[in-house]
Design a protein around this motif. Sequence first.
Motif, PDB file in Angstrom:
ATOM      1  N   GLN A   1       1.156   3.960  -3.043  1.00  0.00           N
ATOM      2  CA  GLN A   1       0.800   5.341  -2.703  1.00  0.00           C
ATOM      3  C   GLN A   1       1.936   6.298  -3.001  1.00  0.00           C
ATOM      4  O   GLN A   1       1.738   7.349  -3.613  1.00  0.00           O
ATOM      5  CB  GLN A   1       0.411   5.418  -1.230  1.00  0.00           C
ATOM      6  N   HIS A   2       3.132   5.934  -2.609  1.00  0.00           N
ATOM      7  CA  HIS A   2       4.222   6.896  -2.700  1.00  0.00           C
ATOM      8  C   HIS A   2       4.943   6.840  -4.041  1.00  0.00           C
ATOM      9  O   HIS A   2       5.553   7.824  -4.449  1.00  0.00           O
ATOM     10  CB  HIS A   2       5.163   6.695  -1.525  1.00  0.00           C
TER      11      HIS A   2
ATOM     12  N   THR B   1       7.455  12.807  -1.380  1.00  0.00           N
ATOM     13  CA  THR B   1       6.682  11.646  -0.934  1.00  0.00           C
ATOM     14  C   THR B   1       7.127  10.383  -1.657  1.00  0.00           C
ATOM     15  O   THR B   1       7.164   9.295  -1.072  1.00  0.00           O
ATOM     16  CB  THR B   1       5.180  11.890  -1.165  1.00  0.00           C
TER      17      THR B   1
ATOM     18  N   PHE C   1       8.923   1.618   2.025  1.00  0.00           N
ATOM     19  CA  PHE C   1       8.571   0.289   1.520  1.00  0.00           C
ATOM     20  C   PHE C   1       9.694  -0.711   1.800  1.00  0.00           C
ATOM     21  O   PHE C   1       9.468  -1.778   2.374  1.00  0.00           O
ATOM     22  CB  PHE C   1       8.296   0.355   0.017  1.00  0.00           C
TER      23      PHE C   1
ATOM     24  N   ARG D   1       0.839  -1.201   0.000  1.00  0.00           N
ATOM     25  CA  ARG D   1       0.000   0.000   0.000  1.00  0.00           C
ATOM     26  C   ARG D   1       0.873   1.251   0.000  1.00  0.00           C
ATOM     27  O   ARG D   1       0.640   2.191  -0.769  1.00  0.00           O
ATOM     28  CB  ARG D   1      -0.921   0.017   1.223  1.00  0.00           C
ATOM     29  N   ASN D   2       1.896   1.252   0.848  1.00  0.00           N
ATOM     30  CA  ASN D   2       2.808   2.389   0.894  1.00  0.00           C
ATOM     31  C   ASN D   2       3.550   2.562  -0.423  1.00  0.00           C
ATOM     32  O   ASN D   2       3.734   3.684  -0.905  1.00  0.00           O
ATOM     33  CB  ASN D   2       3.825   2.216   2.029  1.00  0.00           C
TER      34      ASN D   2
ATOM     35  N   ASP E   1       5.928   5.831  10.674  1.00  0.00           N
ATOM     36  CA  ASP E   1       4.901   4.855  10.293  1.00  0.00           C
ATOM     37  C   ASP E   1       5.116   3.497  10.951  1.00  0.00           C
ATOM     38  O   ASP E   1       4.154   2.796  11.288  1.00  0.00           O
ATOM     39  CB  ASP E   1       4.874   4.676   8.773  1.00  0.00           C
TER      40      ASP E   1
ATOM     41  N   GLY F   1       8.414   7.229   0.254  1.00  0.00           N
ATOM     42  CA  GLY F   1       7.651   5.996   0.123  1.00  0.00           C
ATOM     43  C   GLY F   1       8.503   4.808  -0.276  1.00  0.00           C
ATOM     44  O   GLY F   1       8.320   3.699   0.238  1.00  0.00           O
TER      45      GLY F   1
ATOM     46  N   GLY G   1      -3.656   2.430  -1.648  1.00  0.00           N
ATOM     47  CA  GLY G   1      -2.459   3.189  -1.986  1.00  0.00           C
ATOM     48  C   GLY G   1      -2.719   4.225  -3.064  1.00  0.00           C
ATOM     49  O   GLY G   1      -2.246   5.364  -2.977  1.00  0.00           O
TER      50      GLY G   1
END
Length: 401
Positions: free
Chosen positions: A59-60, A333, A341, A55-56, A223, A337, A110
């Motif tokens: 997303q990033h 970001t 990850f 997900r990270n 996180d 990310g 994400g």
Amino acid sequence: MPPSDHGDRRTVVVVVAIQAAISLGYFAAMAHVVIHLRVGLGLAAGLIALVLALRNLVQHTLSLPVGALVDVLGPVRIGILACLLRAAGFTLLGTVSSLPWLVVAAVLLGTGGALFHPAAQSLLAGLAERRRARGYAAYTMTLQVAAVLGAALGLALLNVGYWLVALTAAALWIGAAFLFALLRHAPPVRAVSGVASGVRTVLRDRIFLGFAIVSTPAMLVTDQASVVVPLGGVDAGAVTVFVCVLAMVSAAVQPWCAVPGRADRPGVLRAGLLFAAGGHLLLAAGAGGGLTGLVLVAALHGLADGLLQPAVFQTIARLAPPTRFGAYLGVQTFLSGLFAFAGGIAVGWAFDLGPGGATAALLALALTACAAAACARSRPGPATEHRDTAQAAAQRRGSAG
């Protein structure tokens, strides 16, 4: 009251309301997702880390083009799409049990996150400096208060089943999409050129890239706090206490960060990283085994989170040209990310090795935070062309007012 100030206040109110809705849903679901995946579905720690890290990663990674896309298309349409995608992701997360469908849920979550954060923060970054600092403080405080209430809400709904937690989160994200629509008539500051041009502009800014690299570990070390605590064997009630204390401490820091020109000082970034290092060191020493130690760890991570979020946002807002905030945020970001990850996967695998591996992972997180803090020595300043662009935009706003 000048029309521009009235518009700024309205933007802050709506964005804070959006933050309240999405954060309540997000923390209700995510505060207990590790327990759901570990106990409810029986996944190994490595697979849990893979799903969360995926997900990270999505997303990033997507933040790189999406941030610049927000500059071109405007934050409102992007924000609505983000909320709908995350609603779909939470629906899947609570109703499927096979790993492939959990991967789909992670990808949807994400993607929604990649769209949401630059959209919401671009709305705040476009405000006058005084309103921006206070607006972001309110935005962050709302997130933390909602984290407390969301974790408690999730714990209550967990008695029925995680499916109800996830569907409640989905409903709240759909509500946030309607709130975004209230800002559809807001006059956005948009870039005149496309996505690739925006990314190239950022990559040519060596001053900003230096800051982006130094701040890259901040996401990983903050996180991972909500991951390593439940992986350490803490039950759902203690996890809720941890999340609530962390959120309350983070919220308490925000009035101090709301003073214009304060949060983007390098000492704030350094302090946040060192607080995160202290929290991971305490966990490595076994402090998470008792409630008192867990509360102390939560307080340190709350200070870290409360300082690092505004430090990164305010520095990016100061360094970026007014029409390129999304692209600048996207690049920072993206780098964070990728680092989060890789680090998240390594931490999950280390915990699967037993107590020795868990301790090694926690020490590595602490050392990473300390190394980043040692590199944050000076306050980066925007390039001359950025200052000129910002001054021209300020003059236009003054003329319009």
